[in-house]
Design a protein around this motif. Structure first.
Motif, PDB file in Angstrom:
ATOM      1  N   GLU A 221       8.432   2.414   1.378  1.00 32.52           N
ATOM      2  CA  GLU A 221       9.682   2.812   2.027  1.00 32.52           C
ATOM      3  C   GLU A 221      10.783   1.819   1.673  1.00 32.52           C
ATOM      4  O   GLU A 221      10.553   0.608   1.599  1.00 32.52           O
ATOM      5  CB  GLU A 221       9.521   2.860   3.557  1.00 32.52           C
ATOM      6  CG  GLU A 221       8.625   3.986   4.052  1.00 32.52           C
ATOM      7  CD  GLU A 221       8.787   4.219   5.544  1.00 32.52           C
ATOM      8  OE1 GLU A 221       9.890   3.966   6.060  1.00 32.52           O
ATOM      9  OE2 GLU A 221       7.816   4.647   6.177  1.00 32.52           O
ATOM     10  N   ASP A 222      11.970   2.325   1.470  1.00 35.97           N
ATOM     11  CA  ASP A 222      13.148   1.493   1.182  1.00 35.97           C
ATOM     12  C   ASP A 222      12.905   0.550   0.011  1.00 35.97           C
ATOM     13  O   ASP A 222      13.332  -0.613   0.015  1.00 35.97           O
ATOM     14  CB  ASP A 222      13.551   0.682   2.422  1.00 35.97           C
ATOM     15  CG  ASP A 222      14.030   1.569   3.568  1.00 35.97           C
ATOM     16  OD1 ASP A 222      14.413   2.732   3.293  1.00 35.97           O
ATOM     17  OD2 ASP A 222      14.013   1.111   4.716  1.00 35.97           O
TER      18      ASP A 222
ATOM     19  N   ALA B  20      -7.862   3.372  -0.595  1.00 39.31           N
ATOM     20  CA  ALA B  20      -7.217   4.619  -1.031  1.00 39.31           C
ATOM     21  C   ALA B  20      -5.816   4.300  -1.501  1.00 39.31           C
ATOM     22  O   ALA B  20      -5.151   3.419  -0.944  1.00 39.31           O
ATOM     23  CB  ALA B  20      -7.175   5.634   0.115  1.00 39.31           C
ATOM     24  N   TYR B  21      -5.364   5.003  -2.546  1.00 31.14           N
ATOM     25  CA  TYR B  21      -4.014   4.785  -3.075  1.00 31.14           C
ATOM     26  C   TYR B  21      -3.493   6.111  -3.614  1.00 31.14           C
ATOM     27  O   TYR B  21      -4.152   6.762  -4.425  1.00 31.14           O
ATOM     28  CB  TYR B  21      -4.042   3.739  -4.188  1.00 31.14           C
ATOM     29  CG  TYR B  21      -2.686   3.486  -4.801  1.00 31.14           C
ATOM     30  CD1 TYR B  21      -1.761   2.672  -4.152  1.00 31.14           C
ATOM     31  CD2 TYR B  21      -2.328   4.073  -6.005  1.00 31.14           C
ATOM     32  CE1 TYR B  21      -0.506   2.449  -4.703  1.00 31.14           C
ATOM     33  CE2 TYR B  21      -1.080   3.854  -6.563  1.00 31.14           C
ATOM     34  CZ  TYR B  21      -0.171   3.040  -5.910  1.00 31.14           C
ATOM     35  OH  TYR B  21       1.072   2.828  -6.452  1.00 31.14           O
ATOM     36  N   SER B  22      -2.286   6.483  -3.142  1.00 30.93           N
ATOM     37  CA  SER B  22      -1.723   7.762  -3.576  1.00 30.93           C
ATOM     38  C   SER B  22      -0.343   7.620  -4.195  1.00 30.93           C
ATOM     39  O   SER B  22       0.290   8.613  -4.510  1.00 30.93           O
ATOM     40  CB  SER B  22      -1.636   8.719  -2.373  1.00 30.93           C
ATOM     41  OG  SER B  22      -0.708   8.235  -1.420  1.00 30.93           O
ATOM     42  N   GLY B  23       0.144   6.417  -4.359  1.00 28.27           N
ATOM     43  CA  GLY B  23       1.481   6.208  -4.895  1.00 28.27           C
ATOM     44  C   GLY B  23       2.474   5.826  -3.821  1.00 28.27           C
ATOM     45  O   GLY B  23       3.155   4.810  -3.914  1.00 28.27           O
ATOM     46  N   SER B  24       2.549   6.640  -2.763  1.00 30.98           N
ATOM     47  CA  SER B  24       3.449   6.317  -1.663  1.00 30.98           C
ATOM     48  C   SER B  24       2.706   5.736  -0.461  1.00 30.98           C
ATOM     49  O   SER B  24       3.340   5.217   0.463  1.00 30.98           O
ATOM     50  CB  SER B  24       4.208   7.570  -1.213  1.00 30.98           C
ATOM     51  OG  SER B  24       3.299   8.570  -0.751  1.00 30.98           O
TER      52      SER B  24
ATOM     53  N   PRO C  23       5.856  -4.662  -6.496  1.00 33.16           N
ATOM     54  CA  PRO C  23       5.897  -3.515  -7.409  1.00 33.16           C
ATOM     55  C   PRO C  23       5.327  -2.253  -6.765  1.00 33.16           C
ATOM     56  O   PRO C  23       4.422  -2.320  -5.931  1.00 33.16           O
ATOM     57  CB  PRO C  23       5.029  -3.969  -8.587  1.00 33.16           C
ATOM     58  CG  PRO C  23       5.028  -5.458  -8.513  1.00 33.16           C
ATOM     59  CD  PRO C  23       5.088  -5.788  -7.055  1.00 33.16           C
ATOM     60  N   HIS C  24       5.849  -1.103  -7.184  1.00 31.07           N
ATOM     61  CA  HIS C  24       5.360   0.178  -6.686  1.00 31.07           C
ATOM     62  C   HIS C  24       4.133   0.588  -7.488  1.00 31.07           C
ATOM     63  O   HIS C  24       4.125   1.593  -8.217  1.00 31.07           O
ATOM     64  CB  HIS C  24       6.469   1.230  -6.793  1.00 31.07           C
ATOM     65  CG  HIS C  24       6.161   2.491  -6.066  1.00 31.07           C
ATOM     66  ND1 HIS C  24       6.989   3.586  -6.104  1.00 31.07           N
ATOM     67  CD2 HIS C  24       5.109   2.841  -5.277  1.00 31.07           C
ATOM     68  CE1 HIS C  24       6.463   4.556  -5.379  1.00 31.07           C
ATOM     69  NE2 HIS C  24       5.324   4.140  -4.870  1.00 31.07           N
TER      70      HIS C  24
END
Length: 277
Positions: free
Chosen positions: A233-234, A192-196, A105-106
């Protein structure tokens, strides 16, 4: 494990609900074996320590030169390092038929699940086998890193290196021997987490060595932490860079060390997990 300082061979905490009892799920035994880790022989045995040192030297060398930045650079951003048990999210599970799993999951939880599974694959017996390594690299690393990592790992896991482990050029043990390289994630931490992008630590234990009556690298256990930088990515989480460091390691227990045959039988009889969650 020694801390090489370079990027080396290397889940979303269950924070969605806040309160409530949190649990951990483990899915789908696979085909590779895995018994209970034996007690570590005396540290003075150079051959015992040697196999772990060789493995770590190779994975550190494999990723040397990656410009992943300081893995601690973003520590403190977005609330700083976070660590919680992984809780069931109610979302559809990943595709665990593959090893390692895909389709994470994203989310922060998805990134931690991906990191744990990548840790298992990156320090597995398959990563040193030329026939399986390319498939793992293709699946685990970001597209822009695949060619680079293929070249570095092919150089790191050279025939000479494999010979030092008592393996042939295909990464297979000699007749009567069983090679073991199995990692179990103990916990994960999001730095750390920024979404992407996500920076994560995976605390691991594992068993490494060659089981057999004439083995010069008996199977021993180790504790280490893999630091992974992931990128979305992808449609999935991919490894951008990774590093390793020693520990944290508990005090050794007083378990009886198992014989070579018992270890070899355990590897054959106990299936490893194809999906850690």
């Amino acid at each position: 494990m020694s801390d090489g300082g370079d990027y080396g061979h290397g889940r979303d905490p269950g924070s969605q609900g806040g309160a409530g009892r949190l649990t951990t799920r483990t899915r789908l035994p696979g085909s590779e074996g895995g018994g209970r880790p034996p007690s570590r022989p005396g540290r003075s045995l150079v051959t015992v320590v040697g196999v772990v040192v060789l493995l770590i030297a190779a994975i550190a060398f494999a990723n040397r030169g990656d410009d992943g930045g300081d893995p601690r650079a973003d520590e403190g951003r977005n609330g700083g390092a976070q660590s919680q048990p992984t809780a069931p999210s109610g979302k559809k599970p990943v595709d665990s038929a593959k090893t390692p799993a895909t389709g994470f999951p994203h989310t922060r939880q998805g990134a931690e699940s991906a990191a744990a599974n990548f840790a298992v694959a990156l320090v597995s017996a398959d990563i040193i086998k030329p026939g399986k390594r390319d498939e793992l690299i293709q699946q685990i690393f970001a597209p822009g890193k695949v060619a680079e990592m293929r070249t570095k790992m092919d150089k790191a896991y050279s025939p000479k290196f494999l010979d030092n482990l008592g393996l042939d050029e295909n990464g297979e043990a000699k007749n009567g021997m069983t090679y073991v390289s199995r990692t179990s994630p103990v916990g994960t931490k999001t730095r750390a987490y920024s979404g992407s992008k996500a920076k994560l630590d995976v605390w691991c234990t594992g068993v490494f060595g060659t089981a057999g009556d004439k083995s010069t690298n008996p199977v021993t256990s180790d504790w280490f932490t893999l630091q992974l930088d992931l990128r979305w990515e992808d449609g999935d989480w991919k490894v951008q860079s990774f590093a390793q460091k020693e520990g944290p390691a508990p005090v050794n227990g007083d378990n009886r060390a198992s014989g070579a045959d018992e270890i070899a039988d355990a590897v054959d009889e106990y299936g490893g997990f194809t999906y850690a969650r």
